[in-house]
Design a protein around this motif. Structure first.
Motif, PDB file in Angstrom:
ATOM      1  N   UNK A 156       0.831  -1.209   0.000  1.00  0.00           N
ATOM      2  CA  UNK A 156       0.000   0.000   0.000  1.00  0.00           C
ATOM      3  C   UNK A 156       0.866   1.260   0.000  1.00  0.00           C
ATOM      4  N   UNK A 157       1.924   1.257   0.791  1.00  0.00           N
ATOM      5  CA  UNK A 157       2.811   2.418   0.851  1.00  0.00           C
ATOM      6  C   UNK A 157       3.523   2.637  -0.483  1.00  0.00           C
ATOM      7  N   UNK A 158       3.966   1.552  -1.098  1.00  0.00           N
ATOM      8  CA  UNK A 158       4.651   1.657  -2.391  1.00  0.00           C
ATOM      9  C   UNK A 158       3.689   2.165  -3.466  1.00  0.00           C
ATOM     10  N   UNK A 159       2.451   1.685  -3.443  1.00  0.00           N
ATOM     11  CA  UNK A 159       1.446   2.174  -4.393  1.00  0.00           C
ATOM     12  C   UNK A 159       1.202   3.658  -4.196  1.00  0.00           C
ATOM     13  N   UNK A 160       1.185   4.086  -2.951  1.00  0.00           N
ATOM     14  CA  UNK A 160       0.991   5.503  -2.637  1.00  0.00           C
ATOM     15  C   UNK A 160       2.100   6.362  -3.254  1.00  0.00           C
ATOM     16  N   UNK A 161       3.341   5.872  -3.203  1.00  0.00           N
ATOM     17  CA  UNK A 161       4.470   6.631  -3.738  1.00  0.00           C
ATOM     18  C   UNK A 161       4.465   6.699  -5.267  1.00  0.00           C
ATOM     19  N   UNK A 162       3.727   5.813  -5.927  1.00  0.00           N
ATOM     20  CA  UNK A 162       3.671   5.859  -7.394  1.00  0.00           C
ATOM     21  C   UNK A 162       2.651   6.859  -7.906  1.00  0.00           C
ATOM     22  N   UNK A 163       1.762   7.330  -7.037  1.00  0.00           N
ATOM     23  CA  UNK A 163       0.685   8.224  -7.462  1.00  0.00           C
ATOM     24  C   UNK A 163       0.982   9.678  -7.091  1.00  0.00           C
ATOM     25  N   UNK A 164       0.250  10.573  -7.686  1.00  0.00           N
ATOM     26  CA  UNK A 164       0.448  12.004  -7.451  1.00  0.00           C
ATOM     27  C   UNK A 164       0.025  12.431  -6.043  1.00  0.00           C
ATOM     28  N   UNK A 165      -0.699  11.572  -5.335  1.00  0.00           N
ATOM     29  CA  UNK A 165      -1.102  11.902  -3.966  1.00  0.00           C
ATOM     30  C   UNK A 165       0.120  12.042  -3.042  1.00  0.00           C
ATOM     31  N   UNK A 166       1.235  11.447  -3.451  1.00  0.00           N
ATOM     32  CA  UNK A 166       2.460  11.517  -2.642  1.00  0.00           C
ATOM     33  C   UNK A 166       3.390  12.639  -3.092  1.00  0.00           C
ATOM     34  N   UNK A 167       2.937  13.506  -3.985  1.00  0.00           N
ATOM     35  CA  UNK A 167       3.812  14.543  -4.543  1.00  0.00           C
ATOM     36  C   UNK A 167       4.383  15.463  -3.473  1.00  0.00           C
ATOM     37  N   UNK A 168       3.610  15.717  -2.400  1.00  0.00           N
ATOM     38  CA  UNK A 168       4.109  16.592  -1.344  1.00  0.00           C
ATOM     39  C   UNK A 168       5.319  15.985  -0.642  1.00  0.00           C
ATOM     40  N   UNK A 169       5.413  14.665  -0.615  1.00  0.00           N
ATOM     41  CA  UNK A 169       6.587  14.001  -0.045  1.00  0.00           C
ATOM     42  C   UNK A 169       7.752  14.014  -1.028  1.00  0.00           C
ATOM     43  N   UNK A 170       7.463  13.805  -2.303  1.00  0.00           N
ATOM     44  CA  UNK A 170       8.510  13.863  -3.329  1.00  0.00           C
ATOM     45  C   UNK A 170       9.156  15.248  -3.367  1.00  0.00           C
ATOM     46  N   UNK A 171       8.361  16.288  -3.162  1.00  0.00           N
ATOM     47  CA  UNK A 171       8.883  17.657  -3.192  1.00  0.00           C
ATOM     48  C   UNK A 171       9.813  17.947  -2.025  1.00  0.00           C
ATOM     49  N   UNK A 172       9.648  17.223  -0.925  1.00  0.00           N
ATOM     50  CA  UNK A 172      10.378  17.547   0.302  1.00  0.00           C
ATOM     51  C   UNK A 172      11.476  16.543   0.664  1.00  0.00           C
ATOM     52  N   UNK A 173      11.392  15.331   0.155  1.00  0.00           N
ATOM     53  CA  UNK A 173      12.359  14.289   0.520  1.00  0.00           C
ATOM     54  C   UNK A 173      13.305  14.061  -0.651  1.00  0.00           C
ATOM     55  N   UNK A 174      14.545  14.494  -0.496  1.00  0.00           N
ATOM     56  CA  UNK A 174      15.520  14.388  -1.589  1.00  0.00           C
ATOM     57  C   UNK A 174      15.858  12.941  -1.910  1.00  0.00           C
ATOM     58  N   UNK A 175      15.790  12.063  -0.911  1.00  0.00           N
ATOM     59  CA  UNK A 175      16.091  10.652  -1.144  1.00  0.00           C
ATOM     60  C   UNK A 175      15.085  10.030  -2.104  1.00  0.00           C
ATOM     61  N   UNK A 176      13.833  10.434  -2.000  1.00  0.00           N
ATOM     62  CA  UNK A 176      12.809   9.946  -2.933  1.00  0.00           C
ATOM     63  C   UNK A 176      13.106  10.403  -4.351  1.00  0.00           C
ATOM     64  N   UNK A 177      13.611  11.621  -4.490  1.00  0.00           N
ATOM     65  CA  UNK A 177      13.873  12.186  -5.813  1.00  0.00           C
ATOM     66  C   UNK A 177      14.965  11.434  -6.566  1.00  0.00           C
ATOM     67  N   UNK A 178      15.773  10.662  -5.841  1.00  0.00           N
ATOM     68  CA  UNK A 178      16.797   9.853  -6.496  1.00  0.00           C
ATOM     69  C   UNK A 178      16.182   8.769  -7.375  1.00  0.00           C
ATOM     70  N   UNK A 179      14.951   8.384  -7.078  1.00  0.00           N
ATOM     71  CA  UNK A 179      14.273   7.363  -7.885  1.00  0.00           C
ATOM     72  C   UNK A 179      13.875   7.908  -9.256  1.00  0.00           C
ATOM     73  N   UNK A 180      13.799   9.243  -9.389  1.00  0.00           N
ATOM     74  CA  UNK A 180      13.490   9.961 -10.638  1.00  0.00           C
ATOM     75  C   UNK A 180      12.073   9.671 -11.122  1.00  0.00           C
ATOM     76  N   UNK A 181      11.747   8.391 -11.328  1.00  0.00           N
ATOM     77  CA  UNK A 181      10.436   8.010 -11.840  1.00  0.00           C
ATOM     78  C   UNK A 181       9.637   7.279 -10.759  1.00  0.00           C
ATOM     79  N   UNK A 182       8.495   7.802 -10.341  1.00  0.00           N
ATOM     80  CA  UNK A 182       7.687   7.121  -9.320  1.00  0.00           C
ATOM     81  C   UNK A 182       7.270   5.705  -9.703  1.00  0.00           C
TER      82      UNK A 182
END
Length: 394
Positions: free
Chosen positions: A165-191
């Motif tokens: 469920x958490x991984x599915x959440x990170x693939x969707x735009x609902x998690x964009x606020x976390x992608x904007x703030x967590x640089x480690x997530x941004x290393x994945x480049x593509x959700x």
């Protein structure tokens, strides 16, 4: 799967051989895909914490951390130079462009998407669905938990369902606020890269589901058949990309997104202009065709003979980087960084043999030594434990 199997064995027996399997599994993941390996390692460490809460022997955490450290040491020849040299390239471009914002997967495409290979969310988009059999298993497990079916009362099922469920959440735009703030997530480049990890967690859920039914073999065969039928399109090409060989021979582009792998001193504006106008630079500038003769031209070595009557300023159109060295008559010479970020050097008059050679930096050699010594040490200790019947780590 091998990594998670080994940590289960470590949790039961604390054996050295299981630590070895886990370490080499982590090293193999890092060598195959570094970004996805970070995701799998994070899931692995979360699973270790789960095991530690359900296992009275808390040493499982220590042995698992040892496995991670050993895996990093084994693969250090690969990742250590990359991390060290990343400050010398435009690696920040990827986070500045925020490519992830245009690569979130809509919920509809998670349920179903056509088999393709193009840019995500385009007409010929890369397939980004979970898979009908996998989705069916996830929903079955979820319904079983909601209706409190005893077959689904398992902490391990809860863990992998929550992870999915958490991984599915990170693939969707609902998690964009976390992608904007967590640089480690941004290393994945593509959700949508998290779908690779979801494939694994869904497979674990499937095995846990099947094992709890009386006719488990029949259910397993049915799920395998459903998976083959649902994925039949992936057994064939989505489409054909037809081009003449000349197109690829003269292709000037690279596999990067926006020059993020170029050295910091590279002139990006000049390179972009050259790419747009399809201009081509000669391999060597500063000499006429009569003044030099290339005898070897490989990806890691360029050798040419020169004959000049005057002092020359030579440009070698290879981007300057610490790993590139220039030798004149087998003597190392100082090279400068030119306008485009390529190499320049002074050539005295007369006949000379010039060699431009790609070689390892001190950091690369150190990383090679760390990996080599780690592998030799582990194999030596492993051989010793095989000869002696008692497992020293039990």
């Amino acid at each position: 799967p091998l990594l998670f199997w080994s940590v289960n064995e470590i949790g039961d027996k604390h054996g050295y051989r299981r630590i070895l399997v886990a370490a080499f599994s982590i090293a193999a993941m890092l060598l195959s895909h570094t970004v996805l390996a970070l995701g799998f390692i994070a899931l692995f460490l979360a699973y270790v914490l789960y095991l530690s809460f359900n296992n009275p022997r808390k040493k499982v955490i220590v042995y698992s951390l040892v496995s991670v450290i050993l895996g990093l040491l084994i693969s250090s020849f690969f990742w250590l130079p990359a991390v060290w040299e990343s400050r010398k390239i435009h690696s920040e471009i990827l986070t500045q462009l925020a490519v992830y914002r245009t690569n979130f997967v809509p919920l509809v495409r998670l349920l179903y998407s056509r088999w393709g290979w193009g840019i995500v969310n385009s007409n010929n988009s890369l397939a980004t669905h979970i898979g009908l059999p996998q989705l069916g298993v996830i929903l079955t497990v979820l319904c079983g938990i909601i209706f409190r079916n005893s077959n689904f009362h398992s902490k391990k099922i809860y863990f992998f369902l929550a992870s999915t469920a958490l991984l599915l959440f990170f693939t969707t735009s609902y998690s964009s606020f976390l992608w904007d703030r967590i640089s480690l997530l941004q290393l994945f480049i593509y959700p949508w890269r998290f779908l690779a990890i979801i494939c694994f967690t869904a497979a674990i859920l499937t095995s846990l589901l099947v094992s709890r039914f009386k006719h488990s073999k029949i259910l397993a065969i049915a799920l395998i058949a459903m998976t083959i039928i649902a994925g039949r399109n992936s057994l064939q090409f989505a489409s054909y990309y037809t081009n003449n060989n000349s197109v690829y021979k003269n292709y000037q582009g690279t596999t990067d997104i926006a020059g993020e792998f170029l050295p910091r001193h590279a002139n990006l504006n000049e390179i972009k202009l050259c790419y747009l106008t399809k201009c081509r630079f000669p391999k060597i500038e500063g000499l006429t065709e009569d003044e030099y003769n290339i005898t070897s031209d490989k990806s890691n070595r360029l050798v040419f003979e020169t004959h000049t009557d005057t002092y020359k300023k030579i440009v070698v159109n290879i981007f300057s980087f610490p790993c590139w060295k220039i030798y004149i008559d087998r003597l190392l010479t100082q090279n400068e960084i030119g306008y485009r970020g390529t190499m320049e050097f002074n050539l005295p008059r007369g006949n000379h043999l010039v060699e431009v050679k790609f070689s390892e930096t001190p950091v690369w050699r150190l990383a090679d030594m760390i990996s080599l010594l780690t592998v030799i040490t582990l194999l030596a200790v492993g051989f010793h434990t095989i000869i002696k019947p008692k497992d020293h780590f039990e």
